[in-house]
Write a protein that holds these residues in place. Sequence first.
Motif, PDB file in Angstrom:
ATOM      1  N   PRO A 274      44.721   0.456  92.098  1.00  0.00           N
ATOM      2  CA  PRO A 274      45.644  -0.444  92.785  1.00  0.00           C
ATOM      3  C   PRO A 274      45.186  -0.701  94.217  1.00  0.00           C
ATOM      4  O   PRO A 274      44.596   0.169  94.870  1.00  0.00           O
ATOM      5  CB  PRO A 274      46.968   0.320  92.757  1.00  0.00           C
TER       6      PRO A 274
ATOM      7  N   ALA B 175      55.802   2.775  93.802  1.00  0.00           N
ATOM      8  CA  ALA B 175      57.179   2.291  93.621  1.00  0.00           C
ATOM      9  C   ALA B 175      57.352   1.728  92.212  1.00  0.00           C
ATOM     10  O   ALA B 175      58.372   1.986  91.554  1.00  0.00           O
ATOM     11  CB  ALA B 175      57.504   1.238  94.672  1.00  0.00           C
ATOM     12  N   GLN B 176      56.371   0.978  91.726  1.00  0.00           N
ATOM     13  CA  GLN B 176      56.453   0.431  90.366  1.00  0.00           C
ATOM     14  C   GLN B 176      56.383   1.550  89.332  1.00  0.00           C
ATOM     15  O   GLN B 176      57.104   1.527  88.331  1.00  0.00           O
ATOM     16  CB  GLN B 176      55.323  -0.563  90.130  1.00  0.00           C
TER      17      GLN B 176
ATOM     18  N   ASP C 126      51.356   2.449  97.852  1.00  0.00           N
ATOM     19  CA  ASP C 126      52.818   2.531  97.956  1.00  0.00           C
ATOM     20  C   ASP C 126      53.509   1.580  96.982  1.00  0.00           C
ATOM     21  O   ASP C 126      54.491   1.948  96.329  1.00  0.00           O
ATOM     22  CB  ASP C 126      53.265   2.241  99.389  1.00  0.00           C
ATOM     23  N   THR C 127      52.987   0.382  96.851  1.00  0.00           N
ATOM     24  CA  THR C 127      53.555  -0.578  95.901  1.00  0.00           C
ATOM     25  C   THR C 127      53.364  -0.080  94.475  1.00  0.00           C
ATOM     26  O   THR C 127      54.289  -0.143  93.654  1.00  0.00           O
ATOM     27  CB  THR C 127      52.878  -1.956  96.073  1.00  0.00           C
ATOM     28  N   TRP C 128      52.185   0.423  94.187  1.00  0.00           N
ATOM     29  CA  TRP C 128      51.919   0.947  92.847  1.00  0.00           C
ATOM     30  C   TRP C 128      52.844   2.122  92.531  1.00  0.00           C
ATOM     31  O   TRP C 128      53.387   2.210  91.430  1.00  0.00           O
ATOM     32  CB  TRP C 128      50.464   1.388  92.743  1.00  0.00           C
TER      33      TRP C 128
ATOM     34  N   ASP D 184      47.295  -1.433  96.773  1.00  0.00           N
ATOM     35  CA  ASP D 184      48.247  -0.781  97.675  1.00  0.00           C
ATOM     36  C   ASP D 184      48.920   0.367  96.929  1.00  0.00           C
ATOM     37  O   ASP D 184      49.640   0.137  95.959  1.00  0.00           O
ATOM     38  CB  ASP D 184      49.276  -1.797  98.159  1.00  0.00           C
TER      39      ASP D 184
END
Length: 159
Positions: free
Chosen positions: A110, A118-119, A114-116, A112
């Motif tokens: 990924p 969170a998902q 943090d985004t990964w 990012d």
Amino acid sequence: MLSYKAERLNVLKQAQALCIEAVYNNRIRSEYEVLLEYATRLYEATAREMEMGEVSALELNKARLNLTSAKAQVARAELQKEEIMASLRLLNGGKDIVLEGENYGDAPLPADFDTWFAQAAEANPVIAYVAEEIAISNNSIRIEKLSALPRLTVGYMSE
């Protein structure tokens, strides 16, 4: 509900690990088959040279031993494949699975984290379950602390 989802995720991880092992085993088995082909050719060439008197029986026996070893490696890899497929069949409720690939799928990293994460946290019931357990634990610690405090009373007394 979350424990069911967590157990389901655990079974899926076991199946994924077995699939990765099966792909690895397929690749190893294909390499052993190449080795077996080379050992067969070497044995046949050595046998022809033995008939012409160019090599001794010792060389022929070495080639035969090499061929036998290659056959044993292929047979061992085939047994491991059957064991892995039996485990996969057990996880799949007794239904056969066809898995013949020799390459792993692409899994890009990924961009990012943090985004990964969170998902992944939304999709993963284990993380939700652990977060719920942490909240319950924090509440019980707060209640324990409050119950351990002494009781204070305030009032006026006359002398």
